[in-house]
Write a protein that holds these residues in place. Sequence first.
Motif, mmCIF file in Angstrom:
data_model
loop_
_atom_site.group_PDB
_atom_site.id
_atom_site.type_symbol
_atom_site.label_atom_id
_atom_site.label_comp_id
_atom_site.label_asym_id
_atom_site.label_seq_id
_atom_site.Cartn_x
_atom_site.Cartn_y
_atom_site.Cartn_z
ATOM 1 N N ASP A 1 -6.831 -0.539 -7.594
ATOM 2 C CA ASP A 1 -6.318 -1.911 -7.634
ATOM 3 C C ASP A 1 -7.289 -2.828 -8.369
ATOM 4 O O ASP A 1 -6.883 -3.667 -9.193
ATOM 5 C CB ASP A 1 -6.087 -2.407 -6.211
ATOM 6 C CG ASP A 1 -5.454 -3.786 -6.174
ATOM 7 O OD1 ASP A 1 -6.205 -4.779 -6.303
ATOM 8 O OD2 ASP A 1 -4.226 -3.878 -6.027
ATOM 9 N N VAL A 2 -8.586 -2.677 -8.076
ATOM 10 C CA VAL A 2 -9.593 -3.523 -8.719
ATOM 11 C C VAL A 2 -9.626 -3.276 -10.220
ATOM 12 O O VAL A 2 -9.617 -4.220 -11.027
ATOM 13 C CB VAL A 2 -10.976 -3.274 -8.098
ATOM 14 C CG1 VAL A 2 -12.067 -3.959 -8.921
ATOM 15 C CG2 VAL A 2 -11.016 -3.763 -6.651
ATOM 16 N N VAL A 3 -9.639 -1.996 -10.595
ATOM 17 C CA VAL A 3 -9.762 -1.656 -12.021
ATOM 18 C C VAL A 3 -8.440 -1.838 -12.751
ATOM 19 O O VAL A 3 -8.391 -2.382 -13.864
ATOM 20 C CB VAL A 3 -10.268 -0.205 -12.177
ATOM 21 C CG1 VAL A 3 -10.289 0.208 -13.650
ATOM 22 C CG2 VAL A 3 -11.652 -0.061 -11.565
ATOM 23 N N GLY A 4 -7.351 -1.356 -12.134
ATOM 24 C CA GLY A 4 -6.072 -1.320 -12.834
ATOM 25 C C GLY A 4 -5.255 -2.586 -12.741
ATOM 26 O O GLY A 4 -4.411 -2.846 -13.601
ATOM 27 N N PHE A 5 -5.472 -3.395 -11.699
ATOM 28 C CA PHE A 5 -4.676 -4.620 -11.552
ATOM 29 C C PHE A 5 -5.522 -5.877 -11.712
ATOM 30 O O PHE A 5 -5.269 -6.709 -12.583
ATOM 31 C CB PHE A 5 -3.981 -4.627 -10.183
ATOM 32 C CG PHE A 5 -3.207 -5.881 -9.919
ATOM 33 C CD1 PHE A 5 -1.996 -6.117 -10.542
ATOM 34 C CD2 PHE A 5 -3.691 -6.850 -9.041
ATOM 35 C CE1 PHE A 5 -1.278 -7.291 -10.306
ATOM 36 C CE2 PHE A 5 -2.994 -8.016 -8.790
ATOM 37 C CZ PHE A 5 -1.779 -8.238 -9.429
ATOM 38 N N ALA B 1 -1.129 2.634 1.144
ATOM 39 C CA ALA B 1 -0.121 2.865 2.176
ATOM 40 C C ALA B 1 -0.258 4.258 2.769
ATOM 41 O O ALA B 1 -0.135 4.443 3.986
ATOM 42 C CB ALA B 1 1.279 2.671 1.584
ATOM 43 N N ALA B 2 -0.525 5.244 1.904
ATOM 44 C CA ALA B 2 -0.725 6.606 2.406
ATOM 45 C C ALA B 2 -1.935 6.667 3.332
ATOM 46 O O ALA B 2 -1.919 7.357 4.358
ATOM 47 C CB ALA B 2 -0.911 7.574 1.237
ATOM 48 N N GLY B 3 -2.984 5.929 2.991
ATOM 49 C CA GLY B 3 -4.169 5.903 3.836
ATOM 50 C C GLY B 3 -3.909 5.283 5.188
ATOM 51 O O GLY B 3 -4.435 5.740 6.210
ATOM 52 N N TYR B 4 -3.070 4.243 5.224
ATOM 53 C CA TYR B 4 -2.740 3.609 6.492
ATOM 54 C C TYR B 4 -1.790 4.472 7.319
ATOM 55 O O TYR B 4 -1.895 4.556 8.543
ATOM 56 C CB TYR B 4 -2.099 2.240 6.259
ATOM 57 C CG TYR B 4 -3.072 1.185 5.799
ATOM 58 C CD1 TYR B 4 -4.149 0.824 6.583
ATOM 59 C CD2 TYR B 4 -2.911 0.546 4.577
ATOM 60 C CE1 TYR B 4 -5.049 -0.152 6.168
ATOM 61 C CE2 TYR B 4 -3.808 -0.437 4.156
ATOM 62 C CZ TYR B 4 -4.873 -0.774 4.971
ATOM 63 O OH TYR B 4 -5.746 -1.731 4.549
ATOM 64 N N ALA C 1 -9.763 4.696 -2.382
ATOM 65 C CA ALA C 1 -9.297 5.084 -3.717
ATOM 66 C C ALA C 1 -8.250 4.096 -4.221
ATOM 67 O O ALA C 1 -8.257 3.706 -5.400
ATOM 68 C CB ALA C 1 -8.720 6.496 -3.679
ATOM 69 N N GLY C 2 -7.345 3.675 -3.325
ATOM 70 C CA GLY C 2 -6.341 2.685 -3.718
ATOM 71 C C GLY C 2 -6.965 1.351 -4.067
ATOM 72 O O GLY C 2 -6.546 0.687 -5.025
ATOM 73 N N ALA D 1 -0.935 -1.059 -10.288
ATOM 74 C CA ALA D 1 -0.851 -1.743 -8.998
ATOM 75 C C ALA D 1 0.072 -0.989 -8.042
ATOM 76 O O ALA D 1 -0.203 -0.887 -6.838
ATOM 77 C CB ALA D 1 -0.354 -3.172 -9.196
ATOM 78 N N SER D 2 1.166 -0.458 -8.584
ATOM 79 C CA SER D 2 2.091 0.312 -7.752
ATOM 80 C C SER D 2 1.415 1.548 -7.188
ATOM 81 O O SER D 2 1.524 1.854 -5.991
ATOM 82 C CB SER D 2 3.328 0.708 -8.563
ATOM 83 O OG SER D 2 4.002 -0.432 -9.065
ATOM 84 N N LEU D 3 0.696 2.267 -8.049
ATOM 85 C CA LEU D 3 0.009 3.476 -7.601
ATOM 86 C C LEU D 3 -1.073 3.144 -6.580
ATOM 87 O O LEU D 3 -1.249 3.855 -5.583
ATOM 88 C CB LEU D 3 -0.601 4.198 -8.806
ATOM 89 C CG LEU D 3 -1.341 5.515 -8.506
ATOM 90 C CD1 LEU D 3 -0.415 6.501 -7.794
ATOM 91 C CD2 LEU D 3 -1.894 6.121 -9.801
ATOM 92 N N ALA D 4 -1.793 2.055 -6.811
ATOM 93 C CA ALA D 4 -2.837 1.641 -5.868
ATOM 94 C C ALA D 4 -2.240 1.313 -4.508
ATOM 95 O O ALA D 4 -2.782 1.707 -3.458
ATOM 96 C CB ALA D 4 -3.585 0.430 -6.426
#
Length: 391
Positions: free
Chosen positions: A189-193, A230-233, A184-185, A222-225
Motif C-alpha cells: 500500500d505504501v509503495v504502490g498506492f 484482509a487475508a491477514g485479518y 506485506a499488504g 491498492a486492491s492487492l494491498a
Amino acid sequence: MSLVVYLAALVLALAWLLLFRRPGPGRRDPLAMSTCAAVALGALVFACAAPPTLSAVNRLTGVPNFGAPLTYGVMSAYSCSLVILLINWRGGSREVVRRRVGRAVAAYAALIVAIVVLFALADADTERLTDLDTYYADTPGMREMIVLYLLGHSAATLVMSVMCRRWAREVTGLLRTGLRLIMAGVLLDVVGFQLTKYTAVAARWTGHDLDVLSTVVAPPLASLAALLCAAGYVLPRLAPLVAAHWHSIGDYRVLGVLWDGVRFASTAPRQPRTWWRPPRARLHWREVSIHDALLALAPYFDDGVRERALAAALEEGRDAHGARVAAEAAMVADAARRAAAGAVPTDPPSGYRLHATEVSGTSGLVDLAREFARSPLVTGACEGTVRATPR
C-alpha cells in the motif's frame, strides 16, 4: 480499472459474509465486530471508488464530483476501522482499549468533517472520474482535501506497521502469519498506492504530468494491498473454523458406513432438507442419529460375540484399544444383523456400554466406524461366524 476495483470489493464482501455467518454470540465480541467492520468498509471503499459508482453518485446527487468526498470519507472510516481492529486485536484492559478506540474515532471523525467542509468550499464543477486527485491538485480546498485524506490513510498504515511489527515478535502460529500478511499488504500500500499518489500530486504542483501513477498504477496495487491485509485479518479468525469444518467433512464420510449399517434402527428425526448446511451441523446430526440407533440395538448386544472377537483381535496382534474397538464393531454388526432379521433380543441383556458412547466428541464413533468398514471380524459377525483362532 473498474473490473479490478469491483473484484477487490467482491472478494472483501465474500470475506465479510464468511465472518458474519459465525454464531451470534461470536459476532458480539468486540474483536469479531471490528473485523467485520474493517472488511465491510474495505469492500465499500472499492465499490465507491469505481468510476461507474462515482458517476452514479454524482448523477443522483446532482453535485459534480460528490463521489470524491464520499469515497474519501469512507476510506478514512476504513483507515479508522483498521486502527480499531488492531487495538482490539492487541487487547488490554477494557478501559485502555475504550480510551484508545475513542481517540481513533475522534481523530478520524474530525478528518471526515474536514474533508466534507473543504469540498464544500472548493470550486470543483468539472466532473473527473479517474484523475480527480491530479486534476484538482492545485485547486484551493480540493488540494487540502486530497492531502488530508492521503495523510489520514498514511497515519493508519504507520500505526498498523508499528503495531504489527512489535506484536509479530510475541506471537506464533496463524496469528503471526496473519500479521506478516498485514505487513506485506501495508508495504504494498505504501509503495504502490501512497507513494504513487503523493508523487503524482506533487508532480502537478511542480508543473509536471505523472498522472499515470495515480490513474493506472495505484488502483490495482491498492486492491492487492487491501486483499493481503484482509487475508491477514481473516486468516486467524477463519482458518480454525475452516479446519474444523474440513475435519467434520472427513468424519462425516467415515461415519457413513456405520450409519448405513444401523440406520434402520434409528428413531431420530430426519435431517432437515435445506439447500446448504454447514459440515459441522451435518456431522452433529449423523452423530446423534447413530447414537440413537446404537441405543436401539443395545438389547441385541451379545457378550459372547464381543469376547470371541476380542480374543481373535488380540491373537492377530492388535493393541488393547484396537482389539476392544474391533470387538465392539463385531458385536454391533451382529446386533444389527439379528435386529434386522426380527430376532428376539438377548436374554439376559448384555448391559455393556460401548467405548464410542463413553467418550466425548466423535472420535469414538469414528474409530468404531473404521473397524465396522474394514475389519474381517465384522464380516464374520454379519455372517454369524465369529470364532477365536484355535490355540
